[in-house]
Each structure stands twice: as C-alpha cells, then as structure tokens.
Design an enzyme around this catalytic site. Structure first.
Site, PDB file in Angstrom:
ATOM      1  N   SER A 197      -9.272   3.472  -7.794  1.00 39.63           N
ATOM      2  CA  SER A 197      -9.675   4.534  -8.608  1.00 39.63           C
ATOM      3  C   SER A 197      -9.511   5.899  -8.144  1.00 39.63           C
ATOM      4  O   SER A 197      -9.240   6.028  -6.708  1.00 39.63           O
ATOM      5  CB  SER A 197     -11.369   4.476  -8.873  1.00 39.63           C
ATOM      6  OG  SER A 197     -12.012   4.624  -7.837  1.00 39.63           O
ATOM      7  N   GLY A 223      -7.722   1.769   1.627  1.00 40.98           N
ATOM      8  CA  GLY A 223      -7.946   2.186   0.322  1.00 40.98           C
ATOM      9  C   GLY A 223      -9.068   3.492   0.258  1.00 40.98           C
ATOM     10  O   GLY A 223      -9.140   3.989   1.669  1.00 40.98           O
ATOM     11  N   HIS A 264     -44.158  -7.381  13.014  1.00 40.33           N
ATOM     12  CA  HIS A 264     -44.884  -5.931  12.838  1.00 40.33           C
ATOM     13  C   HIS A 264     -44.613  -5.186  14.041  1.00 40.33           C
ATOM     14  O   HIS A 264     -44.383  -5.934  15.117  1.00 40.33           O
ATOM     15  CB  HIS A 264     -46.238  -6.316  12.989  1.00 40.33           C
ATOM     16  CG  HIS A 264     -47.280  -5.125  12.777  1.00 40.33           C
ATOM     17  ND1 HIS A 264     -47.363  -4.079  12.080  1.00 40.33           N
ATOM     18  CD2 HIS A 264     -48.000  -4.743  14.064  1.00 40.33           C
ATOM     19  CE1 HIS A 264     -47.998  -3.164  12.459  1.00 40.33           C
ATOM     20  NE2 HIS A 264     -48.460  -3.497  13.676  1.00 40.33           N
ATOM     21  N   GLU A 301       0.849  -1.123  -0.055  1.00 40.22           N
ATOM     22  CA  GLU A 301      -0.027   0.133   0.171  1.00 40.22           C
ATOM     23  C   GLU A 301       0.961   1.291   0.048  1.00 40.22           C
ATOM     24  O   GLU A 301       1.773   1.345   0.753  1.00 40.22           O
ATOM     25  CB  GLU A 301      -0.959  -0.076   1.116  1.00 40.22           C
ATOM     26  CG  GLU A 301      -1.907   1.325   1.553  1.00 40.22           C
ATOM     27  CD  GLU A 301      -2.472   1.740   0.315  1.00 40.22           C
ATOM     28  OE1 GLU A 301      -3.223   0.964  -0.050  1.00 40.22           O
ATOM     29  OE2 GLU A 301      -2.502   2.609  -0.257  1.00 40.22           O
ATOM     30  N   LEU A 322      -4.019   1.411   5.696  1.00 44.07           N
ATOM     31  CA  LEU A 322      -4.494   0.475   4.897  1.00 44.07           C
ATOM     32  C   LEU A 322      -5.945   0.859   4.859  1.00 44.07           C
ATOM     33  O   LEU A 322      -6.560   1.446   5.645  1.00 44.07           O
ATOM     34  CB  LEU A 322      -4.407  -0.916   5.567  1.00 44.07           C
ATOM     35  CG  LEU A 322      -3.076  -1.288   5.802  1.00 44.07           C
ATOM     36  CD1 LEU A 322      -2.767  -2.719   6.588  1.00 44.07           C
ATOM     37  CD2 LEU A 322      -2.003  -1.490   4.560  1.00 44.07           C
ATOM     38  N   ALA A 337     -17.553  -0.785  -3.266  1.00 41.85           N
ATOM     39  CA  ALA A 337     -16.703  -1.791  -2.052  1.00 41.85           C
ATOM     40  C   ALA A 337     -16.953  -3.191  -1.892  1.00 41.85           C
ATOM     41  O   ALA A 337     -16.150  -4.227  -2.190  1.00 41.85           O
ATOM     42  CB  ALA A 337     -16.775  -0.985  -0.731  1.00 41.85           C
ATOM     43  N   LYS A 373     -20.068   8.163   5.501  1.00 39.12           N
ATOM     44  CA  LYS A 373     -21.314   7.683   6.427  1.00 39.12           C
ATOM     45  C   LYS A 373     -21.041   8.131   7.416  1.00 39.12           C
ATOM     46  O   LYS A 373     -22.229   8.669   8.311  1.00 39.12           O
ATOM     47  CB  LYS A 373     -21.269   6.075   6.266  1.00 39.12           C
ATOM     48  CG  LYS A 373     -22.253   5.674   5.274  1.00 39.12           C
ATOM     49  CD  LYS A 373     -21.507   5.392   3.815  1.00 39.12           C
ATOM     50  CE  LYS A 373     -22.234   6.016   2.835  1.00 39.12           C
ATOM     51  NZ  LYS A 373     -21.315   6.029   1.662  1.00 39.12           N
TER      52      LYS A 373
END
Ligand code: FAD
Ligand code: NAD
Length: 467
Positions: free
Chosen positions: A146, A40, A445, A33, A38, A321, A51
């Site tokens: 990317s 990505g 429910h 890497e 680590l 992902a 998020k």
C-alpha cells in the site's frame, strides 16, 4: 528466461515471508522488488523505522521527565534528531540486509525492478537500466502492499505537507505540527515529535481518536496524550491545507460547520493507506480492483485465476505486517497441499504510544451490537507494584467474557509493553480459554502481566484481589 514454481511480486513482510515458506516447502521461488532494498513498507518506511524513532524519543522523554525522580541527575540533555535518524537508518539497513541474507539462505532468486504480469504464466521485470527479464512461472503471488492515502485539499507536497515516509527522515524538530488523522500513524509519529518538544495538534474527522479501538482504551489514551501535550480537534472536516512557504495553514469545518484555521510549521497527512497496484498489469489477465482499490480474493487467497494469489495490504483486512506474514505462509502451505488456517478474529492490534495500546478479539461495542451478553473485568495499572516501581502508572486492562460460557471474547489494554503483554490473551483465546482459565494461571510477581490475571479475576464474579 527462467522457470519458477512461484513468482512473488513485492518483498514486504507478506512477500518475503511467503518466499521463505515456499522455499522451505521445496518450491523454486522468485521474488521481485522494485526498490533496491527488500522488506517493503514495514522494514523501510513503516514498522521498523517508526519504532526506532519511538524508542529514541522515549529515552529522551525519560531523561527530561523521569530521571530526576529516579535520583539520576543529568545536565544539558539535548535531542539530537540527526543522530536519531542516523541510528534509525542503521536499524533499517541491518534489518533489510537480514532479509537479503534469508533470501540467499533459502535459495530464493531476487529480481530488482518493476514486476508486471504478462499472462498467467509469465511476468516481466523492468530493471532500472532499461533492460527486461521475462520469468515463466506456475503460480504468481501479488504482495504489492500500500501507499499513503490523502483526500482532495490535503495533497502532500512532501516539503511541508508530509506523509509518514518523509516525516521518518525529518532532521528538524518543528515548534508545531498539525496531524490530519488521529489514527495509528498520527498518534505514533505525533508521539515521536511530541516527546521531542513539538506541539502536536490532531485534526480528526471522527468523534474519537482511533475510532476502531475499544471505548475504554480511547478514553484512557486520549487522557494520556492530552497530558503529554497533544491537542485534539475531533469531528473536524479538513477543507484544505496549504504550504505558505514558512509553514502550513489548514482550514477545517467543526461539527457546527464553523470554519477554523490552524497554522503550524509542518502538517502530517495520516488518513489511512491505499492498496498499491500501479504498473502491475492486472488488466493483462482480466483482473481488476474493487472500489477500495483492493484485489479481491477468496478464502484461499486466490484471485479469480486460481494460480494467482494476493495477500497483505493489497487485499481486504487490517493493514498489518503480521497479518500479511500469516497470509504469506498460508499461500505457501496451501500450494503445498496442506490445510492452513488463519483466525482473523485473533490478529492483535497495537498502537505504539506510551503506554502502548494493544487489543485482540472484539470490542465491547462490537459484542453489544452483535447482541452478546458479556461480563467485563477491568484492572488499573496503577494498582500494580511493578507499575509504581517503574513510575508507569497510567493505563488499564479490560477482559470481556461471554456471560454464560465465560469464554474470553476480547482483551484490550493500555499498559507499559502492552504490545508484548497482549500475547497472553491471544494464546488464551486461540485455545478458547475462559476468563476463569486466565485468572487461574500463575503470573510472576511483580510484573505488568499480573494486571491481566486481575482483570480476568474481575471478569469472573468481580474477584480481583488487589483492588
Ligand atoms: P508492503 O510492506 O507495502 O510491501 C510491498 C512491496 O511491494 C514494496 O516494497 C513495494 O515497493 C513492492 N512493489 C509494489 N509494486 C511492485 C511491483 N509492481 N513490482 C515490484 N515490487 C513492487 N504494521 C504493523 O503490523 N506494525 C507496525 O508497527 C506498523 N507500523 C507502521 C508504521 C508506518 C509509518 C506505516 C506506514 C505502516 C506501518 N505498519 C505497521 C503497516 C505495515 O507496514 C504494512 O501492513 C505491511 O508492510 C504490509 O505488508 P505487505 O507485504 O502487504 O506490503
Ligand atoms: P488509520 O486508518 O489508522 O487512521 C486514519 C485516521 O484518519 C482515522 O482515525 C480516520 O477517522 C481519520 N480520517 C480519515 N479521513 C479523514 C479526514 N478527511 N480528515 C481527518 N481525519 C480523517 O490510518 P493510518 O494511521 O494512516 O495508518 C495506515 C495503516 O497503517 C493502518 O491501517 C494501520 O493499521 C497501519 N499501521 C499500523 C501500525 C501499528 O500496527 N502499530 C502503525 C502504523 C500504521
């Protein structure tokens, strides 16, 4: 000099998951890497940080918009974006540390530095201190991911014209932000700042936002976002965007070819991502990329050199992902002589707006263009008792089934926690369930999941119960 069964270049969700599975299957595994952490794009500047900020901004939105109705009086509610970014950074660093722990636990050797291919059995790691390590390896897996894309005239200067990477670290709540691209990133990060009070104006080239999404979801999501303050300029072609020192100025052509000008404090460029292969040394082994910048692979994810594989964002397919992870596991199991399989039709997609949008299988338009005769069941979220209790009444669930066989061919939903809710549909479709099968399963429910049952009932002879 070290010898490995497999050397993985890139530690995103594709690469690190492949490393774990290779190690589980007894392979001596190395992962390279170039950055110091680590995980990505996904863990550092993608899924996880976005998020974290989406959750913080949603809490703020609820405090300012919904608490009073629930009978909770709060005063002096303020958005502290510096703290939001700090919390986001803590979440990221805990998650990245978790990957490091998993590498150690599985005895995977981690190399920090730029990995490049020398020949089909050797890889060079160029470390930041100028030193080099040469690795000997039987197989190589390319999972280099990317980078943000942009077009001429909208080059990010990373000061006022930003990509998602810079925006995730912004500690200012701008008055106004232009978002170029009404896709997933534009709408998610637009939502973060929109909820904090920024006026969001989206400039989108296509006729609709998220053009790949089912048309019913597009309609509903557009309505929800407009209600939340988003302004959309659809079918607009950006000419250029400039940093004026104090803000940005954008010019675009509308569908009548008239020029419009927009001004704002910042501009987010979110027009897709491009595969990343810089410095990888593909040319040293006679590999090249296609016109989309992707590394070409066969059905076994092998390049034209059978011991060199590629996965994730750097190859074809959705840039997600979980898709990269499935491909990582695939390569490991293929190398171990197993017969892995990925059902690309059943890779779910999610847009983390509120409500969330989630889908699996084909859209109505895709099925019609394939000449399929379909039955469609739709159920509005507002008809659910659970939705009224939580005051989350926007949204709809759509089940599309084959007209003759009743097999479910696509499920699309805009609903609270749709990202989690969609898994019922993925499971059902993996086992080739019919709409009748989904409709006959007992759902607890009160839950949002009852909406899935009702939409499946609606698809089978229009027999939804609560509408
Ligand atoms: P990446 O995660 O990009 O990892 C590639 C790694 O390779 C990087 O760490 C890079 O530094 C390294 N590398 C590259 N070249 C070299 C080299 N020569 N030597 C050494 N290392 C190298 N997807 C989802 O499924 N859900 C989401 O909610 C989601 N949210 C997103 C939000 C944002 C803002 C962004 C930008 C993306 C999001 N994505 C999401 C997409 C997701 O992040 C990618 O699909 C995923 O990270 C791709 O994984 P990968 O392993 O192929 O590559
Ligand atoms: P995208 O492909 O989702 O959206 C790009 C949008 O920009 C499209 O609507 C496109 O029509 C528009 N566009 C393209 N060129 C334009 C131009 N010149 N002017 C105006 N609009 C233009 O890409 P993204 O939002 O940048 O996200 C990149 C990738 O990251 C996606 O493939 C996505 O899958 C992934 N991602 C996934 C998630 C998730 O799963 N929740 C979240 C964020 C990102």
């Amino acid at each position: 000099m070290s010898n490995f069964d497999i050397t993985i270049i890139g530690s995103g969700p594709g690469g690190y998951v492949a490393a774990i599975r290779c190690a589980q299957l007894g392979m001596k595994t190395a992962i390279i890497e170039k950055y110091n952490t680590l995980g990505g794009t996904c863990l550092n500047v993608g899924c996880i940080p976005s998020k974290a900020l989406l959750d913080s901004s949603e809490h703020y939105h609820n405090a300012t918009h919904n608490f009073e109705e629930h009978g909770i009086d709060v005063e002096n509610v303020a958005a502290n974006i510096t703290q939001m970014v700090k919390r986001k950074n803590d979440v990221v660093s805990q998650t990245c540390d978790g990957v490091k722990f998993l590498m150690d636990k599985n005895k995977i050797e981690v190399f920090t530095g730029l990995g490049s291919i020398i020949d089909k059995n050797s890889v060079k790691v160029a470390h930041q201190d100028g030193k080099e390590t040469i690795i000997q390896t039987k197989n190589i897996l390319l999972s280099t991911g990317s980078k943000p894309n942009f077009f001429p005239g909208m080059e990010p200067d990373k000061k006022r014209i930003l990509t998602s990477t810079e925006l995730l670290n912004m500690t200012e709540i701008p008055k106004k932000m232009i978002v170029i691209g009404g896709g997933v990133i534009g709408l998610e990060l637009g939502s973060v700042f929109g909820r904090l009070g920024t006026q969001i104006e989206v400039v989108e080239f296509a006729k609709t936002i998220v053009p790949t999404m089912d048309k019913t979801m597009v309609k509903e999501l557009t309505k929800v976002l407009k209600k939340g303050g988003f302004k959309f300029h659809l079918q607009h072609k950006v000419q250029n965007v400039k940093n004026t020192g104090k803000g940005v100025k954008l010019t675009a052509l509308n569908k009548k070819n008239e020029e419009i000008t927009l001004e704002a404090d910042y501009c987010l460029v979110a027009v897709g991502r491009k595969p990343y292969t810089e410095g990888l040394g593909l040319e040293n082994i006679g590999l090249s990329t296609n016109n989309k910048g992707q590394i070409e692979v066969n059905d076994n994810l092998q390049t034209s050199i059978p011991t060199i594989f590629a996965i994730g964002d750097v190859i074809k397919g959705p840039m997600l992902a979980h898709k990269a992870e499935e491909e990582g596991v695939f390569v490991a199991e293929f190398l171990a002589g197993q017969k892995p399989h990925i059902n690309y039709n059943l890779i779910p997609g999610v847009v983390y707006t509120w409500p969330e949008v989630a889908s699996v299988g084909k859209t109505e338009d895709e099925l019609i263009s394939e000449g399929k005769e379909v039955k469609i069941g739709v159920f509005p979220i507002k008809a659910l008792g659970r939705a009224r209790a939580s005051m989350d009444i926007a949204g709809t669930i759509k089940v599309i089934a084959d007209k003759d066989t009743d097999e479910v061919l696509g499920v699309h939903m805009i609903a609270p926690r749709a990202a989690d809710l969609i898994m019922e549909a993925v499971t059902a479709m993996e086992y080739r369930a019919s709409a009748e099968d989904m409709a006959r399963i007992c759902h607890p429910h009160p839950t949002y999941s009852e909406g899935v049952k009702e939409a499946a009932l609606a698809a089978t002879e229009n027999r939804a119960l609560h509408i």
